[in-house]
Design a protein around this motif. Structure first.
Motif, PDB file in Angstrom:
ATOM      1  N   LYS A  64       0.882  -1.163   0.000  1.00  0.00           N
ATOM      2  CA  LYS A  64       0.000   0.000   0.000  1.00  0.00           C
ATOM      3  C   LYS A  64       0.917   1.209   0.000  1.00  0.00           C
ATOM      4  O   LYS A  64       1.866   1.272   0.777  1.00  0.00           O
ATOM      5  CB  LYS A  64      -0.912   0.011   1.225  1.00  0.00           C
ATOM      6  CG  LYS A  64      -1.972  -1.047   1.171  1.00  0.00           C
ATOM      7  CD  LYS A  64      -2.901  -0.960   2.342  1.00  0.00           C
ATOM      8  CE  LYS A  64      -3.946  -2.059   2.260  1.00  0.00           C
ATOM      9  NZ  LYS A  64      -4.790  -2.096   3.445  1.00  0.00           N
ATOM     10  N   CYS A  81       3.443   0.467   2.973  1.00  0.00           N
ATOM     11  CA  CYS A  81       3.028  -0.563   3.921  1.00  0.00           C
ATOM     12  C   CYS A  81       3.089  -1.905   3.202  1.00  0.00           C
ATOM     13  O   CYS A  81       2.500  -2.069   2.139  1.00  0.00           O
ATOM     14  CB  CYS A  81       1.607  -0.286   4.396  1.00  0.00           C
ATOM     15  SG  CYS A  81       0.970  -1.551   5.506  1.00  0.00           S
ATOM     16  N   THR A  83       1.815  -5.422   2.877  1.00  0.00           N
ATOM     17  CA  THR A  83       0.544  -6.005   3.318  1.00  0.00           C
ATOM     18  C   THR A  83       0.702  -7.379   3.950  1.00  0.00           C
ATOM     19  O   THR A  83      -0.235  -7.885   4.547  1.00  0.00           O
ATOM     20  CB  THR A  83      -0.447  -6.107   2.145  1.00  0.00           C
ATOM     21  OG1 THR A  83       0.102  -6.968   1.154  1.00  0.00           O
ATOM     22  CG2 THR A  83      -0.736  -4.749   1.558  1.00  0.00           C
ATOM     23  N   ASP A  86       2.455  -7.334   9.834  1.00  0.00           N
ATOM     24  CA  ASP A  86       1.618  -6.524  10.716  1.00  0.00           C
ATOM     25  C   ASP A  86       2.033  -5.067  10.613  1.00  0.00           C
ATOM     26  O   ASP A  86       3.192  -4.755  10.343  1.00  0.00           O
ATOM     27  CB  ASP A  86       1.769  -6.977  12.171  1.00  0.00           C
ATOM     28  CG  ASP A  86       1.238  -8.382  12.404  1.00  0.00           C
ATOM     29  OD1 ASP A  86       0.510  -8.888  11.526  1.00  0.00           O
ATOM     30  OD2 ASP A  86       1.560  -8.964  13.448  1.00  0.00           O
ATOM     31  N   THR A  87       1.090  -4.170  10.876  1.00  0.00           N
ATOM     32  CA  THR A  87       1.413  -2.746  10.821  1.00  0.00           C
ATOM     33  C   THR A  87       1.980  -2.267  12.148  1.00  0.00           C
ATOM     34  O   THR A  87       1.972  -3.007  13.135  1.00  0.00           O
ATOM     35  CB  THR A  87       0.176  -1.903  10.466  1.00  0.00           C
ATOM     36  OG1 THR A  87      -0.821  -2.130  11.452  1.00  0.00           O
ATOM     37  CG2 THR A  87      -0.358  -2.248   9.097  1.00  0.00           C
ATOM     38  N   ASP A  91      -1.917  -3.852  14.011  1.00  0.00           N
ATOM     39  CA  ASP A  91      -3.001  -4.432  13.219  1.00  0.00           C
ATOM     40  C   ASP A  91      -2.453  -5.631  12.466  1.00  0.00           C
ATOM     41  O   ASP A  91      -1.299  -5.648  12.058  1.00  0.00           O
ATOM     42  CB  ASP A  91      -3.546  -3.407  12.218  1.00  0.00           C
ATOM     43  CG  ASP A  91      -4.301  -2.279  12.906  1.00  0.00           C
ATOM     44  OD1 ASP A  91      -4.770  -2.486  14.040  1.00  0.00           O
ATOM     45  OD2 ASP A  91      -4.407  -1.200  12.307  1.00  0.00           O
ATOM     46  N   ASP A  92      -3.278  -6.627  12.281  1.00  0.00           N
ATOM     47  CA  ASP A  92      -2.838  -7.820  11.558  1.00  0.00           C
ATOM     48  C   ASP A  92      -2.553  -7.492  10.096  1.00  0.00           C
ATOM     49  O   ASP A  92      -3.091  -6.536   9.540  1.00  0.00           O
ATOM     50  CB  ASP A  92      -3.912  -8.907  11.621  1.00  0.00           C
ATOM     51  CG  ASP A  92      -4.034  -9.494  13.021  1.00  0.00           C
ATOM     52  OD1 ASP A  92      -3.052  -9.431  13.780  1.00  0.00           O
ATOM     53  OD2 ASP A  92      -5.115 -10.019  13.336  1.00  0.00           O
ATOM     54  N   ALA A  93      -1.735  -8.300   9.477  1.00  0.00           N
ATOM     55  CA  ALA A  93      -1.438  -8.150   8.059  1.00  0.00           C
ATOM     56  C   ALA A  93      -2.723  -8.311   7.259  1.00  0.00           C
ATOM     57  O   ALA A  93      -3.550  -9.169   7.563  1.00  0.00           O
ATOM     58  CB  ALA A  93      -0.410  -9.186   7.635  1.00  0.00           C
ATOM     59  N   THR A  94      -2.890  -7.486   6.232  1.00  0.00           N
ATOM     60  CA  THR A  94      -4.109  -7.567   5.426  1.00  0.00           C
ATOM     61  C   THR A  94      -4.034  -8.681   4.395  1.00  0.00           C
ATOM     62  O   THR A  94      -5.069  -9.166   3.944  1.00  0.00           O
ATOM     63  CB  THR A  94      -4.379  -6.239   4.699  1.00  0.00           C
ATOM     64  OG1 THR A  94      -3.270  -5.945   3.852  1.00  0.00           O
ATOM     65  CG2 THR A  94      -4.612  -5.113   5.690  1.00  0.00           C
ATOM     66  N   ASN A  95      -2.821  -9.075   4.009  1.00  0.00           N
ATOM     67  CA  ASN A  95      -2.618 -10.138   3.017  1.00  0.00           C
ATOM     68  C   ASN A  95      -3.464  -9.929   1.765  1.00  0.00           C
ATOM     69  O   ASN A  95      -4.094 -10.856   1.253  1.00  0.00           O
ATOM     70  CB  ASN A  95      -2.898 -11.508   3.625  1.00  0.00           C
ATOM     71  CG  ASN A  95      -1.839 -11.893   4.627  1.00  0.00           C
ATOM     72  OD1 ASN A  95      -0.651 -11.617   4.434  1.00  0.00           O
ATOM     73  ND2 ASN A  95      -2.249 -12.515   5.714  1.00  0.00           N
ATOM     74  N   ASP A  96      -3.457  -8.704   1.258  1.00  0.00           N
ATOM     75  CA  ASP A  96      -4.215  -8.383   0.045  1.00  0.00           C
ATOM     76  C   ASP A  96      -3.751  -9.202  -1.154  1.00  0.00           C
ATOM     77  O   ASP A  96      -4.517  -9.424  -2.086  1.00  0.00           O
ATOM     78  CB  ASP A  96      -4.096  -6.888  -0.283  1.00  0.00           C
ATOM     79  CG  ASP A  96      -4.778  -6.014   0.749  1.00  0.00           C
ATOM     80  OD1 ASP A  96      -5.627  -6.533   1.509  1.00  0.00           O
ATOM     81  OD2 ASP A  96      -4.466  -4.811   0.794  1.00  0.00           O
ATOM     82  N   LYS A  99      -5.898 -12.040  -2.371  1.00  0.00           N
ATOM     83  CA  LYS A  99      -7.170 -11.742  -3.019  1.00  0.00           C
ATOM     84  C   LYS A  99      -7.032 -11.503  -4.525  1.00  0.00           C
ATOM     85  O   LYS A  99      -8.021 -11.313  -5.210  1.00  0.00           O
ATOM     86  CB  LYS A  99      -7.798 -10.510  -2.370  1.00  0.00           C
ATOM     87  CG  LYS A  99      -8.058 -10.681  -0.884  1.00  0.00           C
ATOM     88  CD  LYS A  99      -8.456  -9.374  -0.246  1.00  0.00           C
ATOM     89  CE  LYS A  99      -8.463  -9.520   1.282  1.00  0.00           C
ATOM     90  NZ  LYS A  99      -8.535  -8.238   1.943  1.00  0.00           N
TER      91      LYS A  99
END
Length: 135
Positions: A64, A81, A83, A86-87, A91-96, A99
């Protein structure tokens, strides 16, 4: 995964440089990773390929990106960022990247091909106009 397998070499270099930056900060500043174009060039990316690599990494869901700003004559560099980590605020990793579908990847590739063709056509138009003017 599809995202990791389909990365270009420039995208891989970009991701590796951001991982290095993440490690340099002890893994605590994901989401606020600052990396300048000069940093990417020192790492081995060609300056005119950096924007394309950033767009590709975003399309593949690996990064990101937040563009920097000019505020009162101060340059703020871009921040990134990853993905898959973790941020900074836990916050947990979004693992975009999980998708991303084949259709989305094909759509991105077609869009970039069209943009390259438009740029090439534009340059041809400029070259022919400058030749006419110079005669």
């Amino acid at each position: 995964s599809l995202s990791w397998r389909s990365m270009s070499i420039n995208c891989q270099k970009l991701i590796n440089r951001l991982i290095l930056e993440h490690c340099n900060h002890g893994g605590y500043e994901n989401g606020y990773l600052v990396c300048t174009y000069n940093d990417f060039v020192e790492y081995g990316l060609t300056r005119n390929k950096i924007r394309q690599a950033i767009e590709e990494a975003q399309a593949l869901g690996l990064v990101k990106h937040q563009r920097g700003e000019r505020v009162f004559a101060k340059n703020q560099p871009n921040s990134y960022c990853l993905t898959f980590y973790d941020t900074e605020n836990k916050d947990d990793a979004t693992n975009d990247w999980k998708k991303v579908t084949e259709e989305r990847l094909i759509s991105f590739r077609n869009k970039t091909k069209q943009q390259k063709k438009k740029r090439a056509d534009f340059k041809k138009g400029l070259v022919s106009k400058t030749m006419v003017v110079s005669i």
